[in-house]
Design a protein around this motif. Structure first.
Motif, PDB file in Angstrom:
ATOM      1  N   ASN A 118       7.326  87.057  17.915  1.00  0.00           N
ATOM      2  CA  ASN A 118       7.387  87.165  19.368  1.00  0.00           C
ATOM      3  C   ASN A 118       8.136  88.429  19.788  1.00  0.00           C
ATOM      4  O   ASN A 118       7.732  89.139  20.703  1.00  0.00           O
ATOM      5  CB  ASN A 118       8.044  85.922  19.972  1.00  0.00           C
ATOM      6  N   ASN A 119       9.248  88.712  19.126  1.00  0.00           N
ATOM      7  CA  ASN A 119      10.044  89.868  19.505  1.00  0.00           C
ATOM      8  C   ASN A 119       9.365  91.191  19.173  1.00  0.00           C
ATOM      9  O   ASN A 119       9.583  92.183  19.864  1.00  0.00           O
ATOM     10  CB  ASN A 119      11.447  89.764  18.909  1.00  0.00           C
ATOM     11  N   ILE A 155       6.167  91.609  19.592  1.00  0.00           N
ATOM     12  CA  ILE A 155       5.291  91.741  20.761  1.00  0.00           C
ATOM     13  C   ILE A 155       6.084  92.263  21.958  1.00  0.00           C
ATOM     14  O   ILE A 155       5.639  93.154  22.673  1.00  0.00           O
ATOM     15  CB  ILE A 155       4.607  90.393  21.085  1.00  0.00           C
ATOM     16  N   VAL A 156       7.280  91.722  22.169  1.00  0.00           N
ATOM     17  CA  VAL A 156       8.141  92.173  23.272  1.00  0.00           C
ATOM     18  C   VAL A 156       8.456  93.653  23.135  1.00  0.00           C
ATOM     19  O   VAL A 156       8.392  94.410  24.113  1.00  0.00           O
ATOM     20  CB  VAL A 156       9.438  91.335  23.330  1.00  0.00           C
ATOM     21  N   VAL A 157       8.768  94.111  21.921  1.00  0.00           N
ATOM     22  CA  VAL A 157       9.065  95.528  21.694  1.00  0.00           C
ATOM     23  C   VAL A 157       7.851  96.389  22.040  1.00  0.00           C
ATOM     24  O   VAL A 157       7.984  97.440  22.665  1.00  0.00           O
ATOM     25  CB  VAL A 157       9.535  95.767  20.238  1.00  0.00           C
ATOM     26  N   LYS A 158       6.651  95.948  21.658  1.00  0.00           N
ATOM     27  CA  LYS A 158       5.435  96.695  22.007  1.00  0.00           C
ATOM     28  C   LYS A 158       5.271  96.797  23.526  1.00  0.00           C
ATOM     29  O   LYS A 158       4.915  97.842  24.061  1.00  0.00           O
ATOM     30  CB  LYS A 158       4.190  96.024  21.407  1.00  0.00           C
ATOM     31  N   ILE A 159       5.510  95.701  24.230  1.00  0.00           N
ATOM     32  CA  ILE A 159       5.373  95.688  25.690  1.00  0.00           C
ATOM     33  C   ILE A 159       6.407  96.604  26.329  1.00  0.00           C
ATOM     34  O   ILE A 159       6.090  97.413  27.212  1.00  0.00           O
ATOM     35  CB  ILE A 159       5.489  94.248  26.232  1.00  0.00           C
ATOM     36  N   LEU A 160       7.661  96.511  25.892  1.00  0.00           N
ATOM     37  CA  LEU A 160       8.721  97.369  26.450  1.00  0.00           C
ATOM     38  C   LEU A 160       8.467  98.841  26.154  1.00  0.00           C
ATOM     39  O   LEU A 160       8.705  99.707  27.003  1.00  0.00           O
ATOM     40  CB  LEU A 160      10.092  96.936  25.926  1.00  0.00           C
ATOM     41  N   LEU A 183      10.687  81.769  21.145  1.00  0.00           N
ATOM     42  CA  LEU A 183      11.122  82.981  21.846  1.00  0.00           C
ATOM     43  C   LEU A 183      11.973  83.878  20.975  1.00  0.00           C
ATOM     44  O   LEU A 183      11.983  85.091  21.142  1.00  0.00           O
ATOM     45  CB  LEU A 183      11.886  82.611  23.117  1.00  0.00           C
ATOM     46  N   SER A 184      12.690  83.313  20.026  1.00  0.00           N
ATOM     47  CA  SER A 184      13.570  84.111  19.173  1.00  0.00           C
ATOM     48  C   SER A 184      12.919  84.539  17.862  1.00  0.00           C
ATOM     49  O   SER A 184      13.559  85.153  17.019  1.00  0.00           O
ATOM     50  CB  SER A 184      14.853  83.327  18.876  1.00  0.00           C
TER      51      SER A 184
END
Length: 137
Positions: A93-94, A96-101, A88-89
């Motif tokens: 992964n992060n 991908i999270v930035v793209k989603i947000l 998760l860290s």
């Protein structure tokens, strides 16, 4: 925050807040034939088909070196902990999270669906802890 995404074969609804009055770690994921419910940080239940009953399982708590974020960060910097791309860290992964947000922000601004340009190989494939895998693209 409440957000709903509709796709040809799926729908995602997120009710999120970073300001809960109590520690909330619950999540529910439903598929065409089953579901997974994370009740808190260690307890979850799942049902993979309609023919089989729900299964409840508990995960072991994270070791102290991983459960406290600043200690974890210090151990990563010192090289005592290696971060896998699926952690998760992890940077992968992060990103991908930035793209989603960013897509969620654009969707809210334009009031329209924003498609993510991601290859399926970029998707994180979490394990249920029983050898079964949840895979959705």
């Amino acid at each position: 925050m409440a957000k709903c995404w509709t796709y040809p074969k799926a729908q995602a609804v997120i009710l999120a807040s970073w300001n809960w009055s109590a520690d909330r770690k619950d999540m529910e994921v439903y598929g065409s034939s089953g579901y997974v419910k994370a009740l808190n940080q260690t307890a979850f239940s799942y049902r993979l088909t309609r023919e089989k009953p729900e299964v409840q399982e508990n995960l072991s708590p994270l070791p102290a070196t991983q459960s406290e974020p600043f200690g974890y960060f210090a151990n990563v910097i010192k090289g005592k902990i290696k971060i896998a791309p699926t952690d998760l860290s992890s940077l992968e992964n992060n990103l991908i999270v930035v793209k989603i947000l960013d897509a969620a922000r654009k969707s809210a601004e334009t009031k329209s669906t924003v498609m993510l340009d991601m290859h399926p190989s970029q998707a994180i494939k979490p394990s249920l802890g029983t050898g079964k895998e949840i895979t959705s693209y």
